[in-house]
Write a protein that holds these residues in place. Sequence first.
Motif, mmCIF file in Angstrom:
data_model
loop_
_atom_site.group_PDB
_atom_site.id
_atom_site.type_symbol
_atom_site.label_atom_id
_atom_site.label_comp_id
_atom_site.label_asym_id
_atom_site.label_seq_id
_atom_site.Cartn_x
_atom_site.Cartn_y
_atom_site.Cartn_z
ATOM 1 N N ARG A 23 12.114 -8.387 37.563
ATOM 2 C CA ARG A 23 13.398 -8.559 37.842
ATOM 3 C C ARG A 23 14.287 -8.993 36.685
ATOM 4 O O ARG A 23 15.519 -8.390 36.575
ATOM 5 C CB ARG A 23 13.720 -9.750 38.851
ATOM 6 N N LEU A 25 13.773 -8.200 33.560
ATOM 7 C CA LEU A 25 13.765 -6.922 32.863
ATOM 8 C C LEU A 25 14.992 -6.140 33.281
ATOM 9 O O LEU A 25 15.673 -5.468 32.684
ATOM 10 C CB LEU A 25 12.678 -6.226 32.633
ATOM 11 N N GLY A 26 14.850 -6.102 34.728
ATOM 12 C CA GLY A 26 16.075 -5.045 35.449
ATOM 13 C C GLY A 26 17.326 -5.757 35.269
ATOM 14 O O GLY A 26 18.260 -4.783 34.784
ATOM 15 N N LEU A 29 18.432 -5.022 31.632
ATOM 16 C CA LEU A 29 18.566 -3.548 31.455
ATOM 17 C C LEU A 29 20.194 -2.930 32.041
ATOM 18 O O LEU A 29 20.810 -2.583 31.361
ATOM 19 C CB LEU A 29 17.604 -2.545 31.905
ATOM 20 N N LEU A 30 20.166 -3.345 33.232
ATOM 21 C CA LEU A 30 21.468 -3.354 33.827
ATOM 22 C C LEU A 30 22.585 -3.888 33.190
ATOM 23 O O LEU A 30 23.799 -3.193 33.393
ATOM 24 C CB LEU A 30 21.376 -3.595 35.450
ATOM 25 N N ASP A 32 22.936 -4.598 30.059
ATOM 26 C CA ASP A 32 23.332 -3.749 28.927
ATOM 27 C C ASP A 32 23.864 -2.279 29.368
ATOM 28 O O ASP A 32 24.687 -1.853 28.800
ATOM 29 C CB ASP A 32 21.885 -3.146 28.234
ATOM 30 N N PHE A 36 27.315 -1.868 27.542
ATOM 31 C CA PHE A 36 27.180 -0.777 26.337
ATOM 32 C C PHE A 36 27.452 0.668 26.635
ATOM 33 O O PHE A 36 27.744 1.490 26.204
ATOM 34 C CB PHE A 36 26.080 -1.075 25.666
ATOM 35 N N THR A 39 22.940 3.917 25.259
ATOM 36 C CA THR A 39 22.540 3.963 23.947
ATOM 37 C C THR A 39 21.429 4.691 23.680
ATOM 38 O O THR A 39 20.731 4.899 24.716
ATOM 39 C CB THR A 39 22.773 2.684 23.521
ATOM 40 N N GLU A 40 21.124 4.785 22.421
ATOM 41 C CA GLU A 40 19.774 5.481 22.281
ATOM 42 C C GLU A 40 18.614 4.741 23.231
ATOM 43 O O GLU A 40 17.469 5.285 23.682
ATOM 44 C CB GLU A 40 19.567 5.441 20.816
ATOM 45 N N SER A 41 18.495 3.374 23.015
ATOM 46 C CA SER A 41 17.211 2.624 23.598
ATOM 47 C C SER A 41 17.520 2.571 25.081
ATOM 48 O O SER A 41 16.417 2.677 25.898
ATOM 49 C CB SER A 41 17.107 1.221 22.866
ATOM 50 N N THR A 42 18.830 2.325 25.500
ATOM 51 C CA THR A 42 18.781 1.999 26.957
ATOM 52 C C THR A 42 18.773 3.593 27.728
ATOM 53 O O THR A 42 18.329 3.412 28.823
ATOM 54 C CB THR A 42 20.427 1.532 27.354
ATOM 55 N N ALA A 45 14.851 3.780 28.220
ATOM 56 C CA ALA A 45 14.721 2.744 29.201
ATOM 57 C C ALA A 45 15.011 3.349 30.784
ATOM 58 O O ALA A 45 14.161 3.288 31.564
ATOM 59 C CB ALA A 45 14.808 1.648 28.722
ATOM 60 N N GLY A 116 34.041 -10.724 28.564
ATOM 61 C CA GLY A 116 34.599 -12.194 29.083
ATOM 62 C C GLY A 116 33.584 -12.517 29.868
ATOM 63 O O GLY A 116 32.747 -11.843 30.504
ATOM 64 N N ARG A 125 23.175 -10.737 32.977
ATOM 65 C CA ARG A 125 22.576 -11.313 31.575
ATOM 66 C C ARG A 125 22.076 -12.853 32.212
ATOM 67 O O ARG A 125 21.009 -13.171 31.727
ATOM 68 C CB ARG A 125 23.306 -11.565 30.415
ATOM 69 N N GLU A 185 21.455 1.422 41.774
ATOM 70 C CA GLU A 185 20.555 0.844 41.058
ATOM 71 C C GLU A 185 20.507 -0.652 41.058
ATOM 72 O O GLU A 185 20.096 -1.527 41.719
ATOM 73 C CB GLU A 185 20.094 1.138 39.749
ATOM 74 N N PRO B 5 18.185 2.126 46.442
ATOM 75 C CA PRO B 5 17.231 2.845 45.458
ATOM 76 C C PRO B 5 15.943 2.182 45.701
ATOM 77 O O PRO B 5 15.510 1.161 46.293
ATOM 78 C CB PRO B 5 17.790 2.551 43.989
ATOM 79 N N PHE B 10 11.284 0.736 40.663
ATOM 80 C CA PHE B 10 12.025 0.283 39.506
ATOM 81 C C PHE B 10 11.424 -0.771 38.811
ATOM 82 O O PHE B 10 11.524 -0.843 37.498
ATOM 83 C CB PHE B 10 13.518 -0.069 39.903
ATOM 84 N N LEU B 11 11.089 -1.822 39.607
ATOM 85 C CA LEU B 11 10.606 -2.982 39.019
ATOM 86 C C LEU B 11 9.265 -2.949 38.350
ATOM 87 O O LEU B 11 9.207 -3.230 37.157
ATOM 88 C CB LEU B 11 10.439 -4.276 39.917
ATOM 89 N N LEU B 14 9.614 -0.905 34.966
ATOM 90 C CA LEU B 14 10.140 -2.038 34.159
ATOM 91 C C LEU B 14 9.132 -2.868 33.648
ATOM 92 O O LEU B 14 8.980 -3.005 32.106
ATOM 93 C CB LEU B 14 11.272 -2.824 34.590
ATOM 94 N N ILE B 17 7.022 -0.889 30.607
ATOM 95 C CA ILE B 17 7.666 -0.721 29.416
ATOM 96 C C ILE B 17 7.997 -1.764 28.489
ATOM 97 O O ILE B 17 8.551 -1.688 27.576
ATOM 98 C CB ILE B 17 8.692 0.403 29.453
ATOM 99 N N PRO B 20 13.854 -3.748 27.630
ATOM 100 C CA PRO B 20 14.738 -2.629 26.683
ATOM 101 C C PRO B 20 15.857 -3.550 26.050
ATOM 102 O O PRO B 20 16.055 -4.454 26.634
ATOM 103 C CB PRO B 20 14.984 -1.667 27.661
ATOM 104 N N ARG B 21 16.133 -3.038 24.928
ATOM 105 C CA ARG B 21 17.195 -3.942 24.318
ATOM 106 C C ARG B 21 18.417 -2.649 24.137
ATOM 107 O O ARG B 21 17.923 -1.540 23.776
ATOM 108 C CB ARG B 21 16.805 -4.369 22.852
ATOM 109 N N ALA B 22 19.576 -3.292 24.326
ATOM 110 C CA ALA B 22 20.525 -2.277 23.916
ATOM 111 C C ALA B 22 20.710 -2.138 22.365
ATOM 112 O O ALA B 22 20.420 -3.040 21.583
ATOM 113 C CB ALA B 22 21.971 -3.152 24.330
ATOM 114 N N GLN B 23 21.304 -1.169 22.051
ATOM 115 C CA GLN B 23 21.497 -0.777 20.608
ATOM 116 C C GLN B 23 22.362 -2.027 20.087
ATOM 117 O O GLN B 23 23.575 -2.107 20.536
ATOM 118 C CB GLN B 23 21.987 0.800 20.436
ATOM 119 N N LYS B 92 41.748 -11.648 30.375
ATOM 120 C CA LYS B 92 41.891 -13.088 29.966
ATOM 121 C C LYS B 92 43.337 -13.105 29.751
ATOM 122 O O LYS B 92 43.934 -12.238 29.133
ATOM 123 C CB LYS B 92 40.905 -13.357 28.749
#
Lengths: 334, 1001
Positions: A23, A25-26, A29-30, A32, A36, A39-42, A45, A116, A125, A185, B5, B10-11, B14, B17, B20-23, B92
């Motif tokens: 969870r 990780l989920g 990811l969500l 991000d 964002f 992106t390439e990495s998201t 994933a 914000g 997050r 999701e 879903p 999904f979990l 995850l 893998i 994952p990190r955002a760019q 804000k």
Amino acid sequence: MSTEPTTSDGDAALTPAELARARGLGYGLLSDLLSFGITESTRAAAAEVSDGLRAALEGRDPDELAADHEHAFGWVAPPYAGAYLAADRASGGDVEAGLRACFDAAGFTPDTRREGVEHLSVTLRFVAFLCGAEADARVDGEAAIAARLEAMIADALGRALAWTPVWSEAVRRAGRPFSLALVDELEGLMLSHHAALRATAASPPAPPLALPPLGLDLEDESVSLRDVAELLASPARCGAVLSRADIQRLGRAARLPRGFGDRAQIVTNLLRASGRFDQAEDILESLDSELARQADALSRPAVAHLTAPWRDRMAETRALLAEARERVRSLARE
Amino acid sequence: MTTLPQTDSFLRRLLSIGRPRAQAAADPVAAARMSSDGTARREVVEQPVFADVDVLPEALTEVRHPDGRMSRYPPPERWDDWVEWDAKAWPKKVARRYTLVPTICFNCESACGLLAYVDKETYEIRRFEGNPAHPGSRGRNCAKGPATHNQVYDPERILYPLKRVGARGEGKWKRVSWEEVVEELGAKMRESRERRLDGIVYHVGRPGEDHYANRAIKAWGVDGHNSHTNICSAAARAGYFMWSAGDRPSPDYADAEAILLLSAHLESGHYFNPHAQRILESKKKGGRLIVLDPRLSNTAARADCWLPTWPGTEATVLLAIANHLIQNDLYDKAFVERWVNWAQTLESIPEWAEDPDVKKLAKEPKTFETFDRFLKTLYRDFTFEKAAEEAQVPVARLQEAAEIIARAGSRLAAHTWRSATMGNRGGWQVARSLFFLNVLTGSVGAEGGTALNSWNKFVPAAFTNPPSFDAWNELHLPHEWPFAFYEMSFLLPHFLKEGRGDIDVYFTRVYNPMWINPDGFMWLDALRDEDKIKCHVALTPTWNESAWFADYVLPMGHSGERHDVMSQETHEGRWIGFRQPVRRVAMQRNGVEVEKTYEANPGEVWEEAELWVDLSWAMDPDGSLGIRKHFESPVDPTRPITQDEYWGWMFDNAVPGLKETAEAEGLTPLAYMRKYGAYELPKAPRRPFAQPLGLDFEPAIDTQKRVLNADGDVIGVLIDGEAVTGFGTPSRKLEMWSPTLHAWGWKEQEYAVPWPLESHVGPRQIDRAAGQMLLLPTFRLPTLIHTRSANAKWLYEISHKNPVWMHPSDASRLGVDTGDTIRVETEIGWFVDRVWVTEGIKPGVIAMSHHLGRWRLKEQGGIGAGMSNLAELDESGEDKKLRIVHGARAWESTDPDTSRIWWEDVGVHQNLTHAVHPDPLSGAHCWHQKAVSVRKAKADERHGDVYVDTNRSMAVYREWHALSRSAVDHSPDGTRRPLWLKRPLKPKRAAYDLPEKPFGR
């Protein structure tokens, strides 16, 4: 202890620690994806973990996806709590204070360089952070700590779920494949998690949502079109989300100009134009239909238990619109 | 209904893998980058940051405009200290504190007011909005005004003076100081000035100011002014001038009942905003809009009556309307009798008339009744049927237009600028025929009518007025075009190639001649030739194709970065606007000392107003050339004049009423202008030509009833027994028949009076059966700025490509659809572009916006990557080919938006393939091109490809050159040009004498 999810493919159930880790990780990811976009990495994933997201990503280039993201989360329905919960649609008030208190209590420092405090991605997050800690606690056999973390997660999810159903419906109405898959999701994860937590004694029930008063009396002669527009632009006051896309759609259907400006301004323009072109009654009726549709969408079983205050408020607003329509009608007769 | 879903799946995935990190957000581009040769540092613009303040915002003032719209503005009394929420921080609530500094937009010639929101702490500019105190724009702007912010913070802008270090055009530069620039250029200019009076050239695009640079050129004592007028407005100017001695119209749209536009000017940027808002006012009051345009332009789309005339037939259509007024006695006979040189016209009949019935009238008594019959006879064949057939429009619609105009009477506001006048050979007669309608309706200077620009424009005098120079630049006004309005600037490379002369110091000022002129490859050759153009100085805010071939590239400020005074004929009224460097003004409001504007602007971006002072001083440090005295401080002549002193003197002494208005607010005139940025002068008479002379002596009256002073100079005309000012023409009347044209060899009927001239692309010139088409390039998308849009991301996001407009019937004939590429062949080459199939263009005509297709020769350097194509130049002798390597791309810079560029097509540079077409009389470049063939592109012909044979360029030039009528053969008095004709800077009388050895004789 959390209720473990059933498996759809016959695999062994996840352990509580694995579940918490997954969870976390989920949510990360969500968060991000919401903040964002792709992106390439998201992208890699997202396609790997979700069939829905993979289907929405297939064959679409990054520019299209960025535009889709910006349209849904920048233009149609920015995911800021205050925009839905505060009467003036602004952030920085009680909603933000409440979130900050949650974060402080958990020792979480939000990174607000991009978004914000009230942005949903920050809450996600935060929940990811809590889930990670819960997973660690479960691995370490610290059941009491895990339970305390679950309570915090339930509180954070409860705060978010107070408004995300109305927000996610607005995103769905925009009909962009990627954002649609993303809210599906996201809602799936939050609702299933919240449901699991509600079933445990460790998580006290969240207090019922108290929306600010509707605050408009048509008997008051000083009430202007702008006041009506302000009401309709405020989800917390009218119960519905009239996004820019919704307003455009209503205007286009009636062939009325909306002009430019913030949402209250374009609703004002729409109402003013409806008067100028003798369509005031029609536009009020369209608004009523729109609210009815939104109330209907919010009564689906998955979210019905969360959306009663919104639907009740929409009913009040619809009564006010009916009254306004009646006034227009009688004015026309005069 | 949405279903939940597969959360479990999904979990699980995850977990498999990992996290994952955002760019990570891309790091900002390093603060300094190396240039293409690694020799010079290339600074980049940092994006602005703003200070937080703990103060609540103020309320806005609501203003209701004359057309019923409402806007809200900060009240002027709070401009010094304005607090508002930061919209970008939403949701804000973050307050920001600004000082609001007015300035004038620099992105077209309308001179609309802008209000810069300058952060009081960081001096960064948050945005530009409309200045509600500006009488012309009244607080409103088009997209180009607010986009000034993009230009200020364009990460690709030039921030420091650069000097070439490699071969010209190689793209190697080093950064130099302003002191070095001033010293080096000052020495070169002095050396030239001591040797000759035509060696320094200042080539300007749109001036964007009213006198400052011209004053400097006069002070240098050289014939150095060169403008882009001949590719912009020369033909319209010639048409208006030969009637009235005024070279452009000033319609009073707001009070008009009929508005007649030969389109392309309004939506193209000329007076777009101030005129558009007043046209809407008229329409709201019931005014009717008539538009002649083969293209469904933005203006045509708003018309009550759209006449999609075939290019070159406009004069016939206008004369058919005139004929309707004449034959039905619907014209203002009293006005015509009073103000037109009808007696002189009747006298002239034997000189030019072709029709025997008209000739007979020469023997009739010279009365107005005879003139009425003359008009009825002369124009009787201009029937609606004839015009409709030629223009390919319905008769009924022509009739409708004529009736609207007849009903409006003197409330006829009409305008033409580019479009038909600049598209066609003989376009000046289109303007002349249009103004004929103003004359016939008595709408000249009437309420709701059409004035002349000088009546609604005010140019204040400066503290000294340098004398006229005694020189004539043969490269600018050669003897072949004595009526050119004005310099034959687009032929400069052809003249250089013919060996007519050379240039010592060539300034291109916010001007990109290689890109904007026709036949651009000829410019490429000229700019490269260091024997012909010895020193090329590009004064420009941003990179352009021509600057790449300069020796010095000097960064000049945008509208919020420079001082200028400007006035425009936006409506019935007169005003001046004050352009200011807004950060400098904001600093000064805070007590920060700023000596030179480049200290306050980004990098070392300067302004011409200060540069000209320093450069002129460096040119004449000891005053021996008589230049320095015009740049000395009136307070202390041992030092150069400051900007405060210059403008302070002007506002104190040369603007009627300003001193009193300022005093009423407890301000000096300069402080008033710095605060409000604009001033509306007291009303002047609508019809200055009717003003009594009020003489205190008994004047002499000649046979034409002109009023003479004791020296025999004409000072007015006798009208109804009263001595009045009249017009600036030789007869002091509106000249239907022009004795000047007659005297200079243009004697035939089609030149003598308003009459259609055969266009080079008229219906008879385009063989449609053979596949020829007419290429119409005289329009521009309204959100673009000639060659200056490529530094405005918002504008480029709105519009960035220029596909070929094509009617479905033509598309079907050629077997193409929207998006297909086609090859368009002109007289000198061809280009490849995509097609946009639309019913908004006349069959047989293809149209392309002329301000797109920018290119650069190196991946790094030059025009921004999101706004230009990367191109390869393939040259083999006279054959030149431009091939596009790739289109626009996103790139990383300090501005995150540059990484979000989503478009690739940035258009095709069609002007390279345009042959030059100098109109034999007005000298205007006649923009319309004959598309010799149009076909689907082949596989190896890629979008954006351009090919030109410059041998053909010179051949076409010579064909048109042969049509001119030289002063050597036709001057009645041994002069180069009629003395009364306007020039931007007039030399002394002696300079008008024809040279002893004219070129080519």
